[in-house]
Scaffold this motif. Structure first.
Motif, short mmCIF file in Angstrom:
data_model
loop_
_atom_site.label_atom_id
_atom_site.label_comp_id
_atom_site.label_asym_id
_atom_site.label_seq_id
_atom_site.Cartn_x
_atom_site.Cartn_y
_atom_site.Cartn_z
N HIS A 8 0.81 -1.22 0.00
CA HIS A 8 0.00 0.00 0.00
C HIS A 8 0.85 1.27 0.00
O HIS A 8 0.32 2.37 -0.17
CB HIS A 8 -0.93 0.01 1.21
N GLN A 9 2.18 1.13 0.19
CA GLN A 9 3.08 2.28 0.17
C GLN A 9 3.67 2.53 -1.21
O GLN A 9 4.33 3.56 -1.41
CB GLN A 9 4.22 2.05 1.17
N ARG A 10 3.44 1.63 -2.15
CA ARG A 10 4.13 1.73 -3.44
C ARG A 10 3.76 2.99 -4.21
O ARG A 10 4.65 3.69 -4.71
CB ARG A 10 3.81 0.48 -4.28
N HIS A 11 2.47 3.27 -4.32
CA HIS A 11 2.13 4.47 -5.09
C HIS A 11 2.56 5.76 -4.40
O HIS A 11 3.13 6.65 -5.07
CB HIS A 11 0.64 4.54 -5.42
N PRO A 12 2.31 5.95 -3.09
CA PRO A 12 2.79 7.18 -2.46
C PRO A 12 4.30 7.39 -2.63
O PRO A 12 4.75 8.52 -2.86
CB PRO A 12 2.43 6.97 -0.98
N TRP A 13 5.07 6.31 -2.56
CA TRP A 13 6.52 6.43 -2.73
C TRP A 13 6.87 6.78 -4.17
O TRP A 13 7.72 7.65 -4.42
CB TRP A 13 7.21 5.13 -2.30
N HIS A 14 6.22 6.15 -5.12
CA HIS A 14 6.46 6.47 -6.53
C HIS A 14 6.10 7.92 -6.82
O HIS A 14 6.87 8.65 -7.46
CB HIS A 14 5.65 5.53 -7.43
N ALA A 15 4.92 8.34 -6.36
CA ALA A 15 4.50 9.73 -6.60
C ALA A 15 5.47 10.71 -5.94
O ALA A 15 5.80 11.75 -6.53
CB ALA A 15 3.08 9.93 -6.05
N PHE A 16 5.94 10.39 -4.74
CA PHE A 16 6.90 11.25 -4.05
C PHE A 16 8.18 11.41 -4.86
O PHE A 16 8.68 12.53 -5.05
CB PHE A 16 7.21 10.67 -2.67
N LEU A 17 8.71 10.31 -5.38
CA LEU A 17 9.96 10.38 -6.14
C LEU A 17 9.78 11.17 -7.44
O LEU A 17 10.68 11.92 -7.83
CB LEU A 17 10.45 8.96 -6.46
N VAL A 18 8.65 11.02 -8.09
CA VAL A 18 8.39 11.77 -9.33
C VAL A 18 8.22 13.25 -9.01
O VAL A 18 8.83 14.12 -9.67
CB VAL A 18 7.15 11.22 -10.05
N GLN A 19 7.41 13.58 -8.02
CA GLN A 19 7.16 14.99 -7.67
C GLN A 19 8.43 15.67 -7.21
O GLN A 19 8.72 16.81 -7.60
CB GLN A 19 6.10 15.08 -6.58
N LEU A 20 9.21 15.00 -6.36
CA LEU A 20 10.43 15.60 -5.85
C LEU A 20 11.43 15.87 -6.97
O LEU A 20 12.04 16.96 -7.03
CB LEU A 20 11.06 14.70 -4.78
N ALA A 21 11.60 14.91 -7.86
CA ALA A 21 12.51 15.11 -8.98
C ALA A 21 12.03 16.25 -9.87
O ALA A 21 12.84 17.08 -10.34
CB ALA A 21 12.63 13.82 -9.79
N ALA A 22 10.73 16.33 -10.12
CA ALA A 22 10.18 17.40 -10.95
C ALA A 22 10.41 18.77 -10.32
O ALA A 22 10.75 19.75 -11.01
CB ALA A 22 8.69 17.17 -11.19
N ILE A 23 10.21 18.86 -9.00
CA ILE A 23 10.44 20.13 -8.30
C ILE A 23 11.90 20.54 -8.42
O ILE A 23 12.21 21.70 -8.74
CB ILE A 23 10.04 19.99 -6.81
N ALA A 24 12.82 19.59 -8.18
CA ALA A 24 14.25 19.91 -8.24
C ALA A 24 14.67 20.33 -9.64
O ALA A 24 15.44 21.30 -9.81
CB ALA A 24 15.06 18.70 -7.78
N LEU A 25 14.19 19.64 -10.66
CA LEU A 25 14.56 19.97 -12.03
C LEU A 25 13.99 21.32 -12.45
O LEU A 25 14.66 22.12 -13.11
CB LEU A 25 14.09 18.88 -12.99
N HIS A 26 12.73 21.58 -12.07
CA HIS A 26 12.14 22.87 -12.43
C HIS A 26 12.89 24.02 -11.77
O HIS A 26 13.17 25.04 -12.43
CB HIS A 26 10.67 22.90 -12.02
N ARG A 27 13.20 23.89 -10.49
CA ARG A 27 13.91 24.97 -9.80
C ARG A 27 15.31 25.17 -10.37
O ARG A 27 15.85 26.27 -10.32
CB ARG A 27 13.99 24.65 -8.30
N ALA A 28 15.89 24.10 -10.91
CA ALA A 28 17.22 24.21 -11.54
C ALA A 28 17.12 24.60 -13.01
O ALA A 28 18.15 24.66 -13.70
CB ALA A 28 17.96 22.89 -11.40
N GLU A 29 15.88 24.84 -13.49
CA GLU A 29 15.63 25.24 -14.87
C GLU A 29 16.15 24.20 -15.86
O GLU A 29 16.79 24.51 -16.86
CB GLU A 29 16.23 26.61 -15.16
N ARG A 30 15.83 22.94 -15.55
CA ARG A 30 16.22 21.84 -16.42
C ARG A 30 14.99 21.03 -16.82
O ARG A 30 13.98 21.00 -16.10
CB ARG A 30 17.20 20.89 -15.70
N THR A 31 15.08 20.37 -17.95
CA THR A 31 14.01 19.47 -18.39
C THR A 31 14.48 18.01 -18.40
O THR A 31 13.65 17.11 -18.45
CB THR A 31 13.52 19.84 -19.80
N GLU A 32 15.79 17.80 -18.37
CA GLU A 32 16.34 16.45 -18.35
C GLU A 32 16.93 16.15 -16.98
O GLU A 32 17.52 17.03 -16.34
CB GLU A 32 17.43 16.30 -19.42
N PRO A 33 16.82 14.92 -16.50
CA PRO A 33 17.35 14.58 -15.17
C PRO A 33 18.87 14.73 -15.09
O PRO A 33 19.58 14.57 -16.09
CB PRO A 33 16.94 13.11 -15.00
#
Length: 534
Positions: A60-85
């Motif tokens: 039951h933790q799989r989706h919250p963890w997946h969503a967290f990793l996607v959202q966190l990476a997206a936040i970090a990339l956007h703040r760094a003005e990047r589109t690629e990881p």
């Protein structure tokens, strides 16, 4: 035994730093080798598609963890003005630490830090931890499905938990918690207090990193749309645990203060060192951290949107989970609006796609009705249709799916009627037809039919969608259903009358009732299919 901490660590004010300590574990895609990792190193491993799964992660933790990793990476990339990881752990660490400028020492990424400062997924406490804060000694005590009054998973079972068990439970608690008798408020990404956060999306072939990269790309592309449609602040707060929280209504955060990719916290909790062990302190949250959002509509890319007389709202899984009737509406859009992650993209491969559906279900009296999951392998032709988004083709597939559900329901009704004849010794009067106890008994005996049809529903549906001779495939499917229904009826003969003459009369009457219904003009499609066989 609860999670033990060494004496030297216990003297520190901060420990369990996700940016620098290898607290997390994953198994490698090719070898299955268990590997310890920091959060920045984990992102690199996913970019390189080295992650198969997380062995300590509960279902039951799989989706919250997946969503967290996607959202966190997206936040970090956007703040760094990047589109690629980023491709190195150093770059990821710098980008993640830049998200917490008021805590350059990494306190906001630590499992434990001073109570007046933020810790990972834990808001800073204004004042002391009063006696009203309750002590929790195992991570499953703070988790969402700790287990619905001990029915789904027993509480306090994780007596040999490690730091990552606490981390996973924190992410689950803070991002998918329902309300609880007024003492706790729900996550903002669900339909009110009775809602549950869904996790729906296409899974491409390959390792975990392939899915993570796909959803990361979709989320970054959706940013402006989410901000404009739902009123988020493009320069707002992204990590809600960075804001101090005293639990009052005045400390609630509005949508206009939040970043479109925001990661929330919905409960007041602090992990700490109690003597030489990890424990947690929790406080009631009668006031929501994030102001109520109508229908839970936040632009979450894994949440389909349902619509009824009360308006649009995030889809909530019911106790029956993802049976074919529900799942078909989540595969082919009809009344339900698919979320971005559920839609095949033009960059997706056309072979090997699966629709993943998972969620904790809402139960009576606002209980958890268990965790449900279903994966559907999507046929090549359907994947192309959905990716092209041609409405005429989608409507055609939706009509095929709807008619199959209706016809399956008709044959189920015929079987239940025949079972009622069997159970009433060949006499089914109008009064007995209204007997609810008899109906429920007939339903129980028809469950093998429903289960078999549910298991085969989508492969059989895709066969019709992909063939040029759809009528022949449909007729063959209807004859298969008729055969299954008769087989289930015959297997129920043992539940009918036992005495010789009465037994044969009841069995003969039940079979006659089933056969006559199947050939009735009231159900022309099935009648035609049975005649075409001859």
């Amino acid at each position: 035994m609860i999670t033990e901490i060494s004496a030297s660590d216990a003297e520190k004010t901060m420990f369990g730093n996700l940016l620098d300590e290898r607290l997390l574990h994953y198994r490698r895609t090719n070898t299955g080798e268990r590997t310890a990792t920091t959060l920045p190193e984990l992102f690199v491993a996913m970019v390189q598609n080295q992650v198969r799964d997380f062995p300590a992660l509960r279902p039951h933790q799989r989706h919250p963890w997946h969503a967290f990793l996607v959202q966190l990476a997206a936040i970090a990339l956007h703040r760094a003005e990047r589109t690629e990881p980023f491709t190195t752990a150093t770059e990821w660490r710098v980008a993640l630490l830049a998200l917490t400028p008021d805590d350059p020492d990494g306190a906001a990424w630590c499992l434990v830090s001073p109570f007046d400062r933020p810790a990972f997924m834990q808001a800073a406490v204004l004042g002391d931890l009063a006696s009203t804060w309750e002590t929790k000694r195992t991570p499953d005590e703070i988790d969402v499905i700790k287990a619905s009054k001990n029915h789904d998973l027993k509480a306090q079972r994780m007596t040999r938990a490690g730091p990552e068990d606490w981390l996973f439970s924190l992410v689950s608690l803070q991002t998918q918690s329902p309300s609880d008798s007024g003492s706790y408020k729900e996550s903002s990404k669900m339909d009110g207090g009775w809602g549950r956060r869904p996790g729906m999306g296409i899974v491409p072939p390959g390792g975990y990193g392939c899915r993570w990269l796909r959803d990361l790309k979709i989320l970054l592309a959706e940013r402006d749309h989410i901000a404009e449609k739902y009123g988020f602040n493009r320069k707002g707060v992204a990590l809600a645990w960075l804001l101090p929280w005293d639990g009052s209504a005045m400390s609630a955060v509005s949508v206009a203060q939040l970043d479109p990719f925001y990661i929330e916290v919905s409960r007041r909790v602090r992990v700490n060192c109690d003597a030489s062990f990890y424990t947690a302190k929790t406080a009631t949250t009668p006031n929501a951290r994030i102001q109520s959002i109508a229908g839970g509509l936040t632009g979450d890319i894994w949440s389909p949107i349902d619509q009824d007389q009360d308006g649009r709202k995030v889809f909530t899984t019911r106790p029956y989970g993802f049976g074919y009737r529900t799942a078909v509406n989540l595969l082919v859009p009809t009344k339900i609006e698919l979320s971005p992650a559920m839609k095949p993209q033009r960059f997706d491969p056309v072979v090997g796609l699966k629709l993943n559906m998972e969620s904790i279900a809402w139960g009576p009296k606002n209980t958890n009705a268990g965790y449900h999951k279903r994966e559907i392998a999507i046929g090549k032709k359907l994947a192309v249709m959905l990716a092209s988004a041609k409405q005429a083709e989608i409507d055609e597939v939706a009509a095929i799916s709807k008619s199959r559900v209706e016809q399956l329901g008709e044959i189920t009704w015929m079987l239940e009627q025949a079972l009622m004849v069997l159970l009433t010794h060949d006499s089914l009067s109008k009064s007995k037809m209204k007997d609810e106890a008899l109906k429920e008994r007939a339903k129980r005996f028809s469950q093998p039919f429903e289960a078999q049809c549910d298991a085969e529903f989508f492969p059989e549906l895709f066969e019709e969608i992909e063939t040029p001779d759809r009528e022949a495939v449909r007729n063959r499917w209807l004859r298969t259903l008729a055969s299954r229904a008769e087989s289930v009826l015959q297997s129920a003969f043992a539940a009918g009358p036992r005495s010789g003459q009465l037994r044969y009369r009841a069995q003969s009457a039940a079979l006659d009732r089933l056969h006559s219904a199947m050939r009735s003009e009231k159900f022309p499609a099935l009648a035609h299919a049975l005649k075409s066989k001859k």
